[in-house]
Design an enzyme around this catalytic site. Structure first.
Site, PDB file in Angstrom:
ATOM      1  N   ILE A  20      17.171  39.175 -30.046  1.00 40.17           N
ATOM      2  CA  ILE A  20      16.707  38.202 -29.064  1.00 40.17           C
ATOM      3  C   ILE A  20      17.528  36.923 -29.122  1.00 40.17           C
ATOM      4  CG2 ILE A  20      14.748  36.724 -28.450  1.00 40.17           C
ATOM      5  CD1 ILE A  20      12.898  39.052 -29.215  1.00 40.17           C
ATOM      6  N   ASP A  39      23.563  31.456 -37.786  1.00 46.65           N
ATOM      7  CA  ASP A  39      23.015  32.667 -38.391  1.00 46.65           C
ATOM      8  C   ASP A  39      23.474  32.720 -39.839  1.00 46.65           C
ATOM      9  OD1 ASP A  39      21.717  35.179 -38.664  1.00 46.65           O
ATOM     10  OD2 ASP A  39      22.180  35.662 -36.583  1.00 46.65           O
ATOM     11  N   TYR A 160       3.599  39.260 -41.949  1.00 43.44           N
ATOM     12  CA  TYR A 160       4.358  38.991 -40.725  1.00 43.44           C
ATOM     13  C   TYR A 160       3.450  38.364 -39.672  1.00 43.44           C
ATOM     14  CZ  TYR A 160       7.038  39.883 -36.455  1.00 43.44           C
ATOM     15  OH  TYR A 160       7.699  39.748 -35.254  1.00 43.44           O
ATOM     16  N   LYS A 164       3.739  34.508 -37.919  1.00 46.29           N
ATOM     17  CA  LYS A 164       3.913  34.256 -36.491  1.00 46.29           C
ATOM     18  C   LYS A 164       2.761  33.435 -35.921  1.00 46.29           C
ATOM     19  CE  LYS A 164       7.872  36.274 -35.978  1.00 46.29           C
ATOM     20  NZ  LYS A 164       9.084  35.498 -35.630  1.00 46.29           N
ATOM     21  N   THR A 195      14.899  45.630 -30.160  1.00 46.82           N
ATOM     22  CA  THR A 195      15.834  44.871 -30.984  1.00 46.82           C
ATOM     23  C   THR A 195      16.137  45.655 -32.253  1.00 46.82           C
ATOM     24  OG1 THR A 195      14.107  43.765 -32.263  1.00 46.82           O
ATOM     25  CG2 THR A 195      14.760  42.719 -30.183  1.00 46.82           C
TER      26      THR A 195
END
Length: 251
Positions: A20, A39, A160, A164, A195
């Site tokens: 993304i 990155d 996770y 988020k 992805t």
């Protein structure tokens, strides 16, 4: 349509080497922005992202470091402003994903998830926000997940999901802190998206389930996150802040 233009603005994108983040960085260039690409060291996709931006006639620079390291981010933002100009836009996409039953989840695995997915977003916003506050304007979009609002059936990923959910509320909190100082902060929460993260072994066999459970009957493409991001960064969304925009095919 000029309200949607990002012409001549300077953007900073974390996680710009793949998935993304890569798609959004290229999309921002297509909308007229010059883009700093951040990155991890060794990210093989950064050069590809930079080449795609060059092909669209916009400038970019590549920067490496960890979103879990405040010094890396501060240095990257400073280099962005020195080489491209005053920072006005940011998209924070860097993140990791893995799964483990909660009763077996090692503390270190929990901490790593929080360090990258939540603390990493905070530190990114902090570095970007300091620069934008100095200029009195800016817009930030953080990439969370629909997993911050719902619990995915069949996936053991409490760490996770929690990270988020934290990104969503962090973004709302920053939006309110900075609303009177010229900065808007919003969130995009993707649904199941094609992805590299969703090609990892523990979910690769579940694509048919993901498609079946999504009302639109398919997973999103990376490109389908670009338009919502451009909207939230642009003057078309000038009265929008503190919003979590679910881009999840109706999930």
């Amino acid at each position: 349509m000029q309200r949607f233009s990002l012409k001549d603005q300077i953007a900073f994108v974390t996680g710009a080497g793949s998935g993304i983040g890569q798609g959004i960085a290229i999309g921002l260039a297509e909308a007229g922005a010059d883009v700093a690409l951040f990155d991890l060291p060794g990210s093989k996709g950064l050069d590809d992202t930079a080449q795609a931006i060059s092909d669209k006639g916009r400038r970019s620079i590549t920067l490496t470091g960890s979103v879990a390291n405040a010094n890396d981010l501060t240095s990257a933002v400073e280099k962005t402003e020195a080489l491209l100009g005053a920072l006005s836009l940011a998209v924070n996409c860097a993140g990791i994903a893995n799964a483990r039953p909660a009763e077996e989840l090692p503390l270190e695995q929990w901490r790593q998830m929080m360090d990258v997915n939540l603390t990493g977003v905070f530190l990114s916003c902090q570095a970007e926000g300091r620069a934008m506050l100095a200029h009195g304007r800016g817009a930030i979009v953080n990439i969370a997940s629909m997993s911050g609002s719902i619990v995915n059936r069949g996936l053991s990923q409490a760490h996770y999901n929690t990270s988020k959910a934290g990104v969503i509320h962090l973004s709302k909190s920053l939006a309110m802190e900075w609303v009177e100082r010229g900065i808007r902060v919003n969130v995009i929460s993707p649904g199941y998206t094609l992805t590299p993260m969703n090609l990892r072994p523990e979910v690769a066999e579940q694509h048919k389930i993901f498609e079946r459970e999504t009302p639109m009957g398919r997973m999103a493409s990376v490109d389908e996150m670009v338009g919502p991001t451009i909207f939230l960064l642009s003057q078309a969304a000038s009265f929008v802040t503190g919003v979590d925009l679910l881009v999840d095919g109706g999930f």
